[in-house]
Scaffold this motif. Sequence first.
Motif, mmCIF file in Angstrom:
data_model
loop_
_atom_site.group_PDB
_atom_site.id
_atom_site.type_symbol
_atom_site.label_atom_id
_atom_site.label_comp_id
_atom_site.label_asym_id
_atom_site.label_seq_id
_atom_site.Cartn_x
_atom_site.Cartn_y
_atom_site.Cartn_z
ATOM 1 N N TYR A 1 101.436 63.215 47.274
ATOM 2 C CA TYR A 1 101.924 62.582 48.495
ATOM 3 C C TYR A 1 100.999 62.911 49.655
ATOM 4 C CZ TYR A 1 105.982 62.072 45.538
ATOM 5 O OH TYR A 1 106.809 61.742 44.488
ATOM 6 N N SER A 2 100.744 61.930 50.478
ATOM 7 C CA SER A 2 99.814 62.145 51.578
ATOM 8 C C SER A 2 100.461 63.040 52.635
ATOM 9 C CB SER A 2 99.424 60.791 52.193
ATOM 10 O OG SER A 2 98.291 60.976 52.996
ATOM 11 N N PRO A 3 99.797 64.152 52.974
ATOM 12 C CA PRO A 3 100.392 65.064 53.970
ATOM 13 C C PRO A 3 100.295 64.532 55.399
ATOM 14 C CG PRO A 3 98.350 65.974 53.082
ATOM 15 C CD PRO A 3 98.574 64.674 52.372
ATOM 16 N N VAL A 4 99.443 63.530 55.580
ATOM 17 C CA VAL A 4 99.317 62.888 56.901
ATOM 18 C C VAL A 4 99.107 61.385 56.707
ATOM 19 C CG1 VAL A 4 98.359 64.860 58.188
ATOM 20 C CG2 VAL A 4 96.823 63.374 56.885
ATOM 21 N N SER A 5 99.338 60.608 57.769
ATOM 22 C CA SER A 5 99.063 59.170 57.713
ATOM 23 C C SER A 5 97.577 58.942 57.987
ATOM 24 C CB SER A 5 99.871 58.429 58.784
ATOM 25 O OG SER A 5 101.241 58.721 58.631
ATOM 26 N N GLY A 6 97.049 57.875 57.394
ATOM 27 C CA GLY A 6 95.643 57.581 57.671
ATOM 28 C C GLY A 6 95.070 56.534 56.746
ATOM 29 N N LYS A 7 93.761 56.301 56.909
ATOM 30 C CA LYS A 7 93.053 55.313 56.100
ATOM 31 C C LYS A 7 92.084 56.056 55.179
ATOM 32 C CE LYS A 7 90.085 52.226 57.958
ATOM 33 N NZ LYS A 7 89.690 51.074 58.776
ATOM 34 N N VAL A 8 92.024 55.652 53.911
ATOM 35 C CA VAL A 8 91.138 56.322 52.955
ATOM 36 C C VAL A 8 89.682 56.016 53.294
ATOM 37 C CG1 VAL A 8 90.464 56.493 50.525
ATOM 38 C CG2 VAL A 8 92.889 56.219 51.130
ATOM 39 N N LEU A 9 88.916 57.074 53.580
ATOM 40 C CA LEU A 9 87.495 56.917 53.885
ATOM 41 C C LEU A 9 86.640 57.073 52.638
ATOM 42 C CD1 LEU A 9 87.205 59.163 57.083
ATOM 43 C CD2 LEU A 9 87.106 56.659 56.999
ATOM 44 N N GLU A 10 87.028 58.023 51.820
ATOM 45 C CA GLU A 10 86.194 58.396 50.688
ATOM 46 C C GLU A 10 87.071 59.074 49.643
ATOM 47 O OE1 GLU A 10 83.034 61.041 51.990
ATOM 48 O OE2 GLU A 10 82.433 61.444 49.922
ATOM 49 N N VAL A 11 86.697 58.892 48.369
ATOM 50 C CA VAL A 11 87.402 59.633 47.317
ATOM 51 C C VAL A 11 86.394 60.523 46.595
ATOM 52 C CG1 VAL A 11 89.161 57.846 46.997
ATOM 53 C CG2 VAL A 11 87.092 57.811 45.569
ATOM 54 N N ASN A 12 86.889 61.545 45.931
ATOM 55 C CA ASN A 12 86.000 62.481 45.234
ATOM 56 C C ASN A 12 85.548 61.872 43.901
ATOM 57 O OD1 ASN A 12 84.644 64.579 44.069
ATOM 58 N ND2 ASN A 12 86.248 66.114 44.428
ATOM 59 N N LYS A 13 84.380 61.235 43.927
ATOM 60 C CA LYS A 13 83.865 60.512 42.748
ATOM 61 C C LYS A 13 83.600 61.444 41.567
ATOM 62 C CE LYS A 13 82.575 56.023 43.936
ATOM 63 N NZ LYS A 13 82.346 55.858 45.379
ATOM 64 N N ASN A 14 83.335 62.718 41.864
ATOM 65 C CA ASN A 14 83.066 63.677 40.779
ATOM 66 C C ASN A 14 84.237 63.808 39.814
ATOM 67 O OD1 ASN A 14 80.533 64.314 41.741
ATOM 68 N ND2 ASN A 14 81.328 65.928 43.087
ATOM 69 N N LEU A 15 85.424 63.456 40.300
ATOM 70 C CA LEU A 15 86.611 63.628 39.462
ATOM 71 C C LEU A 15 86.669 62.603 38.328
ATOM 72 C CD1 LEU A 15 89.317 64.370 42.174
ATOM 73 C CD2 LEU A 15 87.987 65.986 40.818
ATOM 74 N N GLU A 16 85.894 61.509 38.470
ATOM 75 C CA GLU A 16 85.871 60.514 37.393
ATOM 76 C C GLU A 16 85.329 61.125 36.114
ATOM 77 O OE1 GLU A 16 83.809 56.953 38.658
ATOM 78 O OE2 GLU A 16 85.214 56.723 40.336
#
Lengths: 369, 123
Positions: free
Chosen positions: B64-79
Motif C-alpha cells: 500500500y502506498s504510504p503517501v499519495s503521488g505519481k510513479v516516477l520510476e520503478v526498481n528495474k533490478n527487481l525484474e
Amino acid sequence: MGKELKNSPLHNEHTRLKAKFTEFAGWYLPLEFEGTLKEHKAVREVAGVFDVSHMGEIIIEGPDAVKYADFLVTNDVTHLKPGQACYTPMCNENGGILDDLIVYKITTEKIMMVVNAANTDKDYKWITSHASDFDVEIRDVSNDYALIAFQGPKSEELLQSLSSVRLSTIPYYSFTYGRISGVPCMISRTGYTGEDGFEFYVDPEAAVILWRRLHDIVKTSGGALCGLGARDLLRLEAGYLLYGNDMDESTTPLEAGLSWTVKFEKGTFIGKEALLEKKKKGLEKRLRGIVVEDKGIPRPGDSIVVSNEEVGTITSGGFSPMLGKGIALAYLKIEYAKEGTDVGVVTKRKELKARVTKPSFYRGSVRSR
Amino acid sequence: MKKFAKSHEWVEVEGKTAVVGISNHAQEELGDVVYVDLPEPGKEVKKGEVLCTIESVKAAADVYSPVSGKVLEVNKNLEEKPELVNESPESNGWLVKLEIVDESELSDLMDEEEYRKFCESEG
C-alpha cells in the motif's frame, strides 16, 4: 480455541535452530530453516533433510492382513513381496478418495499404512469399521514413530558413509531394516520431492541423534534442513498431489490422474463398482498441469478461463524455480483438459496467459518404479 | 529519514521524491520473494491504495502506498533479481519512486523507533 497443536519429537531441535513455524494438519511444524528457495535448491542439487513425523502409521496384522489391505485400497497389495511398498488411494463406496497413502508389506501377515496427518483418525476409524469379515488386528502406531526424509541426487552417496546397509541394493518403493549412524531404522526408498531419496522410520527417542547426524552431513556437503515450504514446492514441481488440496472425497482417482493405481483386474475392493461405473460413463473433469507464460504466480482457488468461460479451478500453485515460471495443478472440464490448450488464469489482480500440460513439471533423480 | 506505515511499508523523502519499499520485518514475514508486479511510471496513487504486488513462495501480498503521488520510476533490478527485496529491503530492494503531492501525509507515519515498538506489540 481449537485443539492444541501437536509437536514433533524433533520440536526442540527446530526451535533451537530458530526455524520459522507453521500450522499444518493439527501440527506445529517447521515452514523453513534458511529459506524455501535455498532449501529447494539444496534438494535438487545435493540433499535435504525433512522432519515428516506428523505422518500417521497404521498397522494391520493377522492372517488376513494382506487380503484386508487389498480390499481397502485401489492398488494391488497382493503382488507385493515382503520388503516392497506401493502408493495408493483408499476410496469410499462412491470411489471418492478418503486418503492417499503408502502400503508397506512387512510380512505376509503384517501391513503398515502410512497416511496423511490430517486423516489419521478418520482412516483409523474407517479401517477398523470395515474389518469385521477379516481376521486382523488394527493399531494406530503413529506415536511410535518419528519419520525423517533424506532426499536429493546425492542422498545415497552421502548416507552410505553412515551405514553398513548397502543402500544401492534397495530399489525404489522397497524397504529394509538397518542402522543409519547407529540408529535402528526402517529404511524406505520413497519420497515426495521428485528426487532419489530415503525415508527413515525411527523410535521418537532416537530421532534426535539421527536428525543431528543428518544435519551434520548436509551442512558439510551443500545440502540443507528443509521445512514444509520447500516440501510443498518440490512436490508441486514433481506433480505429486497433496490430499486436501488436489484431491478429497469429492474426487475419484480417475479424475485425479491416478488411474495407474486403480487395479480393476484384482479382486473386489471398496469403491470398485462406483469407479467402474464412472469409467464407463466417462469423466467430466480431470486434474492437469498449468504452466503460466506471463509473469505472475497462480494460487489455489484461482479460476481457469477460456474466452471468459470458467473451465476449471487451481488446487495447488506456486513458482517453479526449475522452470522459472508459475505452475499449478488444476481440475479442468474434460473438453479443455487436452495438453497444449491455451487458457487464462484469473488471479486476484489480473489474468495470466497459461497452457495446459501434463501434471508433472520437473523430474529429478527419482528412480522409476 | 525513513518513515514507516502500519502496513509495513517505508518511505524516504528527498525534495519532492519519495522512495518506497517494504520493511525488513515485512520481508521476513513474506518469505522468499519470486516476483514483483511493479506499476507503470505515470500511474497516480492515493495514500493507502495498492501500489504494487509482491509474490513470495508463500503468497501474494499487496503493497500500500504510504503517501499519495505519481510513479516516477520503478526498481528495474527487481525484474531479474526479486530477491533484492529479501536481501536489502530498506535499501537496494526499494520498489517505487513517487512524486509526492502533500508532505503533510507523512505526519501520521512512524519513525524507526516507533515502528520497531509497533512490530513488537503486533507480536
